[in-house]
Design a protein around this motif. Sequence first.
Motif, PDB file in Angstrom:
ATOM      1  N   VAL A 368      51.462 -67.983  86.993  1.00  0.00           N
ATOM      2  CA  VAL A 368      51.531 -68.697  85.846  1.00  0.00           C
ATOM      3  C   VAL A 368      50.358 -68.482  85.235  1.00  0.00           C
ATOM      4  O   VAL A 368      50.062 -68.753  83.859  1.00  0.00           O
ATOM      5  N   LEU A 369      49.229 -68.090  85.774  1.00  0.00           N
ATOM      6  CA  LEU A 369      47.893 -67.572  84.857  1.00  0.00           C
ATOM      7  C   LEU A 369      48.114 -66.472  83.946  1.00  0.00           C
ATOM      8  O   LEU A 369      47.415 -66.310  83.103  1.00  0.00           O
ATOM      9  N   ASP A 370      49.271 -65.748  84.190  1.00  0.00           N
ATOM     10  CA  ASP A 370      49.374 -64.860  83.131  1.00  0.00           C
ATOM     11  C   ASP A 370      49.702 -65.372  81.728  1.00  0.00           C
ATOM     12  O   ASP A 370      49.206 -64.742  80.805  1.00  0.00           O
ATOM     13  N   PHE A 371      50.129 -66.711  81.572  1.00  0.00           N
ATOM     14  CA  PHE A 371      50.102 -67.342  80.323  1.00  0.00           C
ATOM     15  C   PHE A 371      48.827 -67.527  79.543  1.00  0.00           C
ATOM     16  O   PHE A 371      48.636 -67.667  78.548  1.00  0.00           O
ATOM     17  N   TYR A 372      47.856 -67.934  80.723  1.00  0.00           N
ATOM     18  CA  TYR A 372      46.421 -67.924  80.194  1.00  0.00           C
ATOM     19  C   TYR A 372      45.936 -66.846  79.636  1.00  0.00           C
ATOM     20  O   TYR A 372      45.007 -66.920  78.839  1.00  0.00           O
ATOM     21  N   ASN A 373      45.946 -65.858  80.558  1.00  0.00           N
ATOM     22  CA  ASN A 373      45.372 -64.524  80.157  1.00  0.00           C
ATOM     23  C   ASN A 373      45.724 -63.752  79.122  1.00  0.00           C
ATOM     24  O   ASN A 373      45.076 -62.860  78.364  1.00  0.00           O
ATOM     25  N   ASN A 374      47.189 -64.074  78.681  1.00  0.00           N
ATOM     26  CA  ASN A 374      47.705 -63.166  77.464  1.00  0.00           C
ATOM     27  C   ASN A 374      47.848 -64.196  75.986  1.00  0.00           C
ATOM     28  O   ASN A 374      48.375 -65.282  76.404  1.00  0.00           O
ATOM     29  N   ARG A 375      47.242 -63.656  75.183  1.00  0.00           N
ATOM     30  CA  ARG A 375      47.050 -64.610  74.082  1.00  0.00           C
ATOM     31  C   ARG A 375      48.429 -64.571  73.382  1.00  0.00           C
ATOM     32  O   ARG A 375      48.737 -65.946  72.889  1.00  0.00           O
ATOM     33  N   HIS A 376      49.239 -63.711  73.409  1.00  0.00           N
ATOM     34  CA  HIS A 376      50.501 -63.808  72.591  1.00  0.00           C
ATOM     35  C   HIS A 376      51.477 -64.732  73.414  1.00  0.00           C
ATOM     36  O   HIS A 376      51.875 -65.922  72.872  1.00  0.00           O
ATOM     37  N   ARG A 378      50.447 -67.253  75.567  1.00  0.00           N
ATOM     38  CA  ARG A 378      49.785 -68.458  75.249  1.00  0.00           C
ATOM     39  C   ARG A 378      50.135 -69.072  74.099  1.00  0.00           C
ATOM     40  O   ARG A 378      50.479 -70.268  74.073  1.00  0.00           O
ATOM     41  N   LYS A 379      50.264 -68.366  73.231  1.00  0.00           N
ATOM     42  CA  LYS A 379      50.675 -68.743  71.841  1.00  0.00           C
ATOM     43  C   LYS A 379      52.083 -69.392  71.731  1.00  0.00           C
ATOM     44  O   LYS A 379      52.351 -70.336  71.277  1.00  0.00           O
ATOM     45  N   VAL A 380      52.983 -68.578  72.050  1.00  0.00           N
ATOM     46  CA  VAL A 380      54.516 -68.755  72.183  1.00  0.00           C
ATOM     47  C   VAL A 380      54.591 -69.876  73.020  1.00  0.00           C
ATOM     48  O   VAL A 380      55.387 -70.786  72.731  1.00  0.00           O
ATOM     49  N   LEU A 382      52.503 -72.384  73.808  1.00  0.00           N
ATOM     50  CA  LEU A 382      51.806 -73.579  73.290  1.00  0.00           C
ATOM     51  C   LEU A 382      53.112 -74.038  72.006  1.00  0.00           C
ATOM     52  O   LEU A 382      53.387 -75.435  71.981  1.00  0.00           O
ATOM     53  N   VAL A 383      53.561 -73.165  71.210  1.00  0.00           N
ATOM     54  CA  VAL A 383      54.548 -73.520  70.082  1.00  0.00           C
ATOM     55  C   VAL A 383      55.905 -74.035  70.728  1.00  0.00           C
ATOM     56  O   VAL A 383      56.121 -75.223  70.373  1.00  0.00           O
ATOM     57  N   MET A 384      56.045 -73.649  71.785  1.00  0.00           N
ATOM     58  CA  MET A 384      57.641 -74.026  72.292  1.00  0.00           C
ATOM     59  C   MET A 384      57.120 -75.357  73.047  1.00  0.00           C
ATOM     60  O   MET A 384      58.214 -76.225  72.830  1.00  0.00           O
ATOM     61  N   GLY A 385      56.271 -75.586  73.564  1.00  0.00           N
ATOM     62  CA  GLY A 385      55.683 -76.933  74.295  1.00  0.00           C
ATOM     63  C   GLY A 385      55.798 -77.795  73.109  1.00  0.00           C
ATOM     64  O   GLY A 385      56.319 -78.997  73.221  1.00  0.00           O
ATOM     65  N   CYS A 386      55.090 -77.603  71.863  1.00  0.00           N
ATOM     66  CA  CYS A 386      55.049 -78.573  70.874  1.00  0.00           C
ATOM     67  C   CYS A 386      56.442 -78.980  70.205  1.00  0.00           C
ATOM     68  O   CYS A 386      56.724 -80.080  70.054  1.00  0.00           O
ATOM     69  N   VAL A 387      57.374 -77.879  70.324  1.00  0.00           N
ATOM     70  CA  VAL A 387      58.448 -78.130  69.530  1.00  0.00           C
ATOM     71  C   VAL A 387      59.365 -79.256  70.606  1.00  0.00           C
ATOM     72  O   VAL A 387      60.167 -80.013  70.241  1.00  0.00           O
ATOM     73  N   TRP A 388      59.415 -78.427  71.895  1.00  0.00           N
ATOM     74  CA  TRP A 388      60.046 -79.395  73.059  1.00  0.00           C
ATOM     75  C   TRP A 388      59.605 -80.877  72.790  1.00  0.00           C
ATOM     76  O   TRP A 388      60.455 -81.834  72.963  1.00  0.00           O
ATOM     77  N   PHE A 389      58.323 -81.217  72.614  1.00  0.00           N
ATOM     78  CA  PHE A 389      57.729 -82.628  72.711  1.00  0.00           C
ATOM     79  C   PHE A 389      58.391 -82.972  71.433  1.00  0.00           C
ATOM     80  O   PHE A 389      58.720 -84.548  71.356  1.00  0.00           O
ATOM     81  N   ILE A 485      68.725 -72.512  74.780  1.00  0.00           N
ATOM     82  CA  ILE A 485      68.952 -71.294  74.940  1.00  0.00           C
ATOM     83  C   ILE A 485      68.000 -70.370  74.306  1.00  0.00           C
ATOM     84  O   ILE A 485      67.735 -69.206  75.238  1.00  0.00           O
ATOM     85  N   TYR A 486      67.333 -70.650  73.439  1.00  0.00           N
ATOM     86  CA  TYR A 486      66.213 -69.804  72.822  1.00  0.00           C
ATOM     87  C   TYR A 486      64.986 -69.772  73.896  1.00  0.00           C
ATOM     88  O   TYR A 486      64.535 -68.672  73.957  1.00  0.00           O
ATOM     89  N   THR A 487      64.810 -70.709  74.498  1.00  0.00           N
ATOM     90  CA  THR A 487      63.473 -70.777  75.466  1.00  0.00           C
ATOM     91  C   THR A 487      63.834 -69.815  76.457  1.00  0.00           C
ATOM     92  O   THR A 487      62.911 -68.942  76.944  1.00  0.00           O
ATOM     93  N   ALA A 488      65.101 -69.860  77.158  1.00  0.00           N
ATOM     94  CA  ALA A 488      65.407 -69.027  78.065  1.00  0.00           C
ATOM     95  C   ALA A 488      65.684 -67.671  77.926  1.00  0.00           C
ATOM     96  O   ALA A 488      65.399 -66.975  78.903  1.00  0.00           O
ATOM     97  N   GLU A 489      65.840 -67.445  76.688  1.00  0.00           N
ATOM     98  CA  GLU A 489      65.822 -65.971  76.401  1.00  0.00           C
ATOM     99  C   GLU A 489      64.554 -65.332  75.681  1.00  0.00           C
ATOM    100  O   GLU A 489      64.318 -64.262  75.440  1.00  0.00           O
ATOM    101  N   LEU A 490      63.578 -66.197  75.320  1.00  0.00           N
ATOM    102  CA  LEU A 490      62.419 -65.627  74.365  1.00  0.00           C
ATOM    103  C   LEU A 490      61.405 -65.016  75.426  1.00  0.00           C
ATOM    104  O   LEU A 490      60.721 -64.095  74.865  1.00  0.00           O
ATOM    105  N   LEU A 491      61.154 -65.694  76.494  1.00  0.00           N
ATOM    106  CA  LEU A 491      60.142 -65.057  77.452  1.00  0.00           C
ATOM    107  C   LEU A 491      60.761 -63.934  78.540  1.00  0.00           C
ATOM    108  O   LEU A 491      61.977 -64.101  78.633  1.00  0.00           O
TER     109      LEU A 491
END
Length: 503
Positions: A368-376, A378-380, A382-389, A485-491
């Motif tokens: 899970v730390l890979d999300f923190y270490n990689n800027r791209h 991390r940005k994707v 955070l954006v998906m989290g905001c949209v889901w919220f 569907i988009y979330t499952a295919e994006l990462l």
Amino acid sequence: MSGESNCKVKHRSHHPSKNLHQLEAQEHSNSLSLEMLLRRLRATEANQDDKFAHVLDAVGEFGTFQRRLVVLTFIPNILWAFFISADVFVLTAQKPYCNTSWILAVGPNLTEAEQMNLTLPREPNGSFQTCLMYLPVAWDLDSIIQFGLNHTESCQDGWIYPDTKKRSLVNEFDLVCGKEQNSESMQTMFTAGVLTGSLIFGLMSDKLGRYPTILMSLLGLIIFGFGTAFVNTFHQYLFFRFGVSQALVGYTISSVSLATEWLVAEHRSHAIILEHCFFSVGVMFLTGLANSLPHWRLLFLVGGAPVFPLIFYIWILPESPRWLLMNGKLEEAKQMLCYAAGVNKKTIPLSLLDKLQLPRKKVTKASVLDFYNNRHLRKVTLVMGCVWFTVSYSYFTLCFKLKDFAMNIHFRQVIPGIMEVPARLCCIFLLEQIGRKWSLVVSLFQGTLMCLLILILPPELKSIMVLMVALGEFSLAASVTVFFIYTAELLPTVLRKSPRLHH
């Protein structure tokens, strides 16, 4: 088909990917940047997916085996509506009055109306107070009628519900006069179970496999879903609701993973849309059933009883071949693929099966730390989290908004159920015509527009407001399906499910 011996042999040469050799030449001997790792993983995953997709093509893209699997895993979603939306129907408002049966000792022939008139104080408007009663006295009935009672206190012997025709949690556990509960707070408890269940069963699904996780989830639904009908206290009810929400999300994660990992191309998105439609149908079915059943316990008995036959899944559900391959179980994966081909009356060439090889060298393990270490990433994320919220918050807000119109509780549940089925089916057209990204943009824009109109329109236009809420729920339901569907295919798969990685 019993094994690989029935597979036709077709000689097809295959060599390691040139892209992988180029990436390996760029690596440092002692370190590997995350950007390089992700490119490697995507190249490896694309190569492996390409091989596996060819095998699934030979098995049959959407044959009898896949159709049966989708039906087996997604039809139970009709039942899940019983467990998810039940709180709305078992917590209906009840008007209580203090139990003053003490007066029957001196006036056993009093009617209920006469008993309430003598023992309950009244509001200024003439109605009886709900949480106060007159203090019992050691007088005879004539004295009570002549002089009346003056001193009040809170209810001492429980409450009665003379206007109630159905048994609910409110009059079962006396959730009145300072002990009130509302569906929003209970929904919070349920959502907390979904959150913890996602973490627990998500890890279990990757560690133990989709098949055993589905079985454990079904067992949890029997214990906590069907068992809710036998709770003795309200706190037990909340605990069982917490447990059933974990089992529900566990089944959802595992069943969707199992079904989609047997499918290719557009069949994956169609299967997810179909799953969401099954749930919407279940909500409408629940609404009709809740309106006809006189007791809240019957709702859980009727909704939970069909889960028992699902235990037979232990004999008929297959494991995911993708999960088997990722966990080094090559022979089991091949046997499962050949069995599926036999059901579809297809033949898999041995040359295709031979391309499915066990990983020869461990690369690394995702974190899970890979999300923190990689800027791209991390940005994707955070954006998906905001949209889901935003989507979730707006959707539940619109559902609660219907309460402001003093509509019948059953009608309030039917509206979303009716709107969601066509909304999710429309996603098939959107996804095929304009893709994931623009489908999400269109559905979100329409949902946002409806929410803004609700804020602008005057409350006197009740019919127009209800229409705007319904259209808003239509749009947001489509957004949820598209974004799922988009979330499952994006990462990349490695960071979406955190399995071990090999090349």
